[in-house]
Each structure stands twice: as structure tokens, then as C-alpha cells.
Write a protein that holds these residues in place. Sequence first.
Motif, PDB file in Angstrom:
ATOM      1  N   VAL A  47      70.159 -46.381  21.286  1.00 17.23           N
ATOM      2  CA  VAL A  47      69.695 -45.168  21.935  1.00 17.23           C
ATOM      3  C   VAL A  47      68.864 -45.493  23.162  1.00 17.23           C
ATOM      4  O   VAL A  47      67.736 -45.068  23.316  1.00 17.23           O
ATOM      5  CB  VAL A  47      68.899 -44.262  20.962  1.00 17.23           C
ATOM      6  N   GLY A  48      69.442 -46.260  24.044  1.00 18.53           N
ATOM      7  CA  GLY A  48      68.756 -46.604  25.277  1.00 18.53           C
ATOM      8  C   GLY A  48      69.297 -45.819  26.448  1.00 18.53           C
ATOM      9  O   GLY A  48      70.013 -44.841  26.300  1.00 18.53           O
ATOM     10  N   THR A  49      68.966 -46.272  27.612  1.00 16.89           N
ATOM     11  CA  THR A  49      69.363 -45.619  28.850  1.00 16.89           C
ATOM     12  C   THR A  49      70.722 -46.128  29.301  1.00 16.89           C
ATOM     13  O   THR A  49      71.295 -47.056  28.729  1.00 16.89           O
ATOM     14  CB  THR A  49      68.338 -45.928  29.945  1.00 16.89           C
ATOM     15  N   LYS A  96      63.912 -50.420   7.981  1.00 20.06           N
ATOM     16  CA  LYS A  96      62.596 -50.919   8.345  1.00 20.06           C
ATOM     17  C   LYS A  96      62.121 -50.491   9.732  1.00 20.06           C
ATOM     18  O   LYS A  96      60.952 -50.643  10.037  1.00 20.06           O
ATOM     19  CB  LYS A  96      62.579 -52.442   8.281  1.00 20.06           C
ATOM     20  N   VAL A  97      63.011 -49.990  10.559  1.00 20.23           N
ATOM     21  CA  VAL A  97      62.603 -49.623  11.913  1.00 20.23           C
ATOM     22  C   VAL A  97      61.663 -48.420  11.900  1.00 20.23           C
ATOM     23  O   VAL A  97      60.842 -48.261  12.803  1.00 20.23           O
ATOM     24  CB  VAL A  97      63.838 -49.392  12.821  1.00 20.23           C
ATOM     25  N   PHE A  98      61.736 -47.585  10.878  1.00 15.66           N
ATOM     26  CA  PHE A  98      60.800 -46.473  10.733  1.00 15.66           C
ATOM     27  C   PHE A  98      59.503 -47.014  10.143  1.00 15.66           C
ATOM     28  O   PHE A  98      59.442 -47.383   8.974  1.00 15.66           O
ATOM     29  CB  PHE A  98      61.361 -45.377   9.809  1.00 15.66           C
ATOM     30  N   MET A 114      55.108 -43.618  19.474  1.00 15.26           N
ATOM     31  CA  MET A 114      56.145 -44.531  19.953  1.00 15.26           C
ATOM     32  C   MET A 114      55.890 -44.907  21.410  1.00 15.26           C
ATOM     33  O   MET A 114      56.013 -46.078  21.786  1.00 15.26           O
ATOM     34  CB  MET A 114      57.528 -43.913  19.776  1.00 15.26           C
ATOM     35  N   ASP A 115      55.523 -43.935  22.233  1.00 14.47           N
ATOM     36  CA  ASP A 115      55.258 -44.189  23.647  1.00 14.47           C
ATOM     37  C   ASP A 115      54.098 -45.159  23.827  1.00 14.47           C
ATOM     38  O   ASP A 115      54.134 -46.014  24.706  1.00 14.47           O
ATOM     39  CB  ASP A 115      54.968 -42.868  24.357  1.00 14.47           C
ATOM     40  N   GLU A 116      53.092 -45.036  22.986  1.00 16.84           N
ATOM     41  CA  GLU A 116      51.911 -45.903  23.066  1.00 16.84           C
ATOM     42  C   GLU A 116      52.075 -47.200  22.282  1.00 16.84           C
ATOM     43  O   GLU A 116      51.144 -47.977  22.153  1.00 16.84           O
ATOM     44  CB  GLU A 116      50.679 -45.141  22.565  1.00 16.84           C
ATOM     45  N   LYS A 121      59.491 -46.587  15.365  1.00 20.83           N
ATOM     46  CA  LYS A 121      60.193 -45.303  15.285  1.00 20.83           C
ATOM     47  C   LYS A 121      59.470 -44.445  14.255  1.00 20.83           C
ATOM     48  O   LYS A 121      59.014 -44.931  13.227  1.00 20.83           O
ATOM     49  CB  LYS A 121      61.654 -45.468  14.856  1.00 20.83           C
ATOM     50  N   THR A 122      59.429 -43.157  14.558  1.00 24.80           N
ATOM     51  CA  THR A 122      58.771 -42.211  13.665  1.00 24.80           C
ATOM     52  C   THR A 122      59.812 -41.412  12.901  1.00 24.80           C
ATOM     53  O   THR A 122      60.745 -40.884  13.488  1.00 24.80           O
ATOM     54  CB  THR A 122      57.887 -41.234  14.478  1.00 24.80           C
ATOM     55  N   LEU A 123      59.655 -41.375  11.587  1.00 27.66           N
ATOM     56  CA  LEU A 123      60.495 -40.541  10.732  1.00 27.66           C
ATOM     57  C   LEU A 123      59.775 -39.233  10.502  1.00 27.66           C
ATOM     58  O   LEU A 123      58.610 -39.230  10.081  1.00 27.66           O
ATOM     59  CB  LEU A 123      60.743 -41.253   9.399  1.00 27.66           C
TER      60      LEU A 123
END
Length: 126
Positions: A47-49, A96-98, A114-116, A121-123
Amino acid sequence: MSRHYTRQDLARTFGATDVVTERGDEGAAAVKDLTGGIGADRVVKCVGTDQALQQALHSARPGGGIADVPHGVTIDGRAMFYSHAAVQGGRVHPGKVFDLTLPLDQAAEGYKAMDERRAIKTLLRP
């Protein structure tokens, strides 16, 4: 490929031996250097640019594969043709990414974390 230390540590738990922090052409060149000029067998673009997709195309070896979670990107057919890489999509199991779970009404806080770089990743739970 990451500039996020927590993500780098998580990648190492899954067996990563090297971390590339460069982006774009420089990132792809770093991957080529690490692989003796060949490129990676598989590249996962999460999910990148559009730039991340281009970097993935240039980082994969000829005949390699790119796992993509499409998100606002356009695939240039000519670039894909000349890369000789296959692009696949599909469901992923993030596991585990969450590393942060919040109620749905705190979605803004999840994005802020996430930005900071306080969370990978936030669930969000309803």
C-alpha cells in the motif's frame, strides 16, 4: 526497504538481513547492489505510492515477482513489459504488523500514531 526503525526490527524477526533506506532509483540501485546486479526474486509493495511501485519494478530481477496491495497507483504497461516481472495482488495476513489497536472512534489517533512512527499499523475495532 524502510526508514521506520520498528518496521526494520520486525522485518529482521522474519529473516531480513539488510535494510535499504533509499527511495526511488537510489533504492532500486541499492537492491541491485545487494543482489550482485540481479535484483530481488520477490518484492512486496504494501500500500505504497506510485513511486513505490516504480521502485518495486526496478528492484525485481527479470522474471521476478511483485506482490502489490494496490492503492492509487497506475501500472505502466511498457515499464512492466520491459521489467519482465509479474505483478500479483491478493489478500494478505498482516498479523504482527498491527502493533496498536484502537476503537474505531479513535481512527484519527491511529493515523497520527503511524505518521509519528509510534505505530507500524493501527487496527481499528468497531
